[in-house]
Scaffold this motif. Structure first.
Motif, mmCIF file in Angstrom:
data_model
loop_
_atom_site.group_PDB
_atom_site.id
_atom_site.type_symbol
_atom_site.label_atom_id
_atom_site.label_comp_id
_atom_site.label_asym_id
_atom_site.label_seq_id
_atom_site.Cartn_x
_atom_site.Cartn_y
_atom_site.Cartn_z
ATOM 1 N N GLU A 145 0.849 -1.187 0.000
ATOM 2 C CA GLU A 145 0.000 0.000 0.000
ATOM 3 C C GLU A 145 0.892 1.247 0.000
ATOM 4 N N PRO A 146 0.901 2.020 -1.089
ATOM 5 C CA PRO A 146 1.780 3.190 -1.170
ATOM 6 C C PRO A 146 1.431 4.254 -0.134
ATOM 7 N N MET A 176 -2.549 7.132 2.523
ATOM 8 C CA MET A 176 -2.128 5.796 2.115
ATOM 9 C C MET A 176 -3.232 5.175 1.285
ATOM 10 N N ALA A 206 6.168 2.137 0.425
ATOM 11 C CA ALA A 206 4.914 1.422 0.671
ATOM 12 C C ALA A 206 5.100 0.431 1.807
#
Length: 322
Positions: free
Chosen positions: A183-184, A260, A320
């Motif tokens: 998840e960036p 995020m 991430a």
């Protein structure tokens, strides 16, 4: 004669009947043993209902919930989706909730939560507070010489304890079903401002995400590990909406917005497509990747979100968490 004959035949059949009964009894005992072994080795049957703690509306976790509910429904399992304030609330609900339940959380937050949980258990044993996670903050670890995975960031650590975590007290009673995806982590800044490095964030008004979210923990960790101390945290009132934060950002009251999520999630897409905003590119993403466990460097290629409008306008270096 016929009566004696029938009694004789009945007596001749009785050993067979006894053998059959013994055989059935043995099979019944074997079936019970196999059933017990099956439960021990394979586990009990899946529940028919389950609660899934997702996240805030518009977040990647919130969008993931219905997808998993659809898959579970195909196997006859009904999923009850519960929107939450983020990863910390999800972990709270998993630890203190009841019944079959699952929830989403960034892997990098587990250590943070365990540390805070262990602290609260210790305090509870001393009669100070009720057991619970307490306040969770992000910290990559502070070391004057060097920040390394071993000395500072085996995951994230909460502020407020410098001692090793007691594994027994930090046992949350949870099991991971695995990492789903990376998840960036994003920092959005006004398109007209020349903000290129983490140091450029010093002195700005920033919104690091809601309390109790993975965004907030990682944002605080990012600022701390870079020695950025002169930032003003934008704290809207209780019950604020995302629109309120967006209005403050676009109006200039907030100069940096942390978030995020997957680039294709609705919340991130809305920010990426707005020409008044641009995403921050982490030029030292590879350095974060090498130094900190559970952080990975990613590249979002130019035009990957929208080819026609060329979004992003250049390759983005991102960090991430799984």
């Amino acid at each position: 004669m016929s009566g004696l004959t029938r009694n004789s035949e009945a007596s001749n059949r009785s050993p067979k009947h006894r053998s059959m009964r013994n055989l059935i009894l043995r099979f019944a005992i074997l079936a019970v043993i196999l059933s017990v072994l099956f439960v021990k080795l394979i586990g009990p049957p899946a529940p028919r209902e389950i609660t899934i703690y997702t996240g805030m509306e518009g977040s990647s976790f919130y969008e993931d919930g219905p997808r998993y509910a659809e898959v579970l429904a195909r196997h006859g399992i009904e999923a009850r989706l519960v929107a939450t304030g983020g990863s910390i609330e999800n972990l709270d609900s998993l630890v203190h909730g009841e019944g079959p339940r699952v929830g989403f959380a960034e892997a990098a937050l587990i250590r943070t939560y365990q540390t805070a949980f262990a602290d609260s258990v210790t305090a509870a044993k001393a009669g100070e507070v009720e057991p619970g996670p307490g306040e969770v903050e992000g910290d990559f670890g502070e070391d004057d010489d060097e920040v390394t995975p071993d000395s500072a960031f085996s995951d994230l650590q909460s502020v407020g304890t410098s001692e090793e975590v007691d594994e027994e007290e930090a046992d949350l009673g949870l099991e991971s079903l695995g990492a789903l995806y990376l998840e960036p982590f994003w920092v959005f800044v006004p398109a007209g401002r020349d903000l290129r490095t983490e140091d450029d964030l010093d002195g700005l008004v920033v919104f690091p995400g809601r309390e109790g979210t993975g965004t907030r923990v990682l944002a605080e960790a990012l600022l701390r590990v870079n020695g950025i101390e002169d930032v003003e945290i934008y704290e809207p009132g209780d019950g604020f909406s995302e629109d309120e934060v967006a209005a403050a950002f676009l109006g200039g009251d907030v100069q940096a917005l942390f978030a995020m999520g997957d680039p294709m999630s609705p919340a991130i897409q809305q920010l990426l497509m707005d020409p008044r905003i641009r995403p921050f590119s982490f030029r030292r993403a590879e350095a974060y990747d090498r130094k900190f466990e559970f952080v990975s460097a990613l590249t979002l290629p130019e035009g990957a979100v929208d080819l026609r409008d060329n979004i992003p306008a250049e390759d983005l270096q991102l960090v991430a968490s799984s």
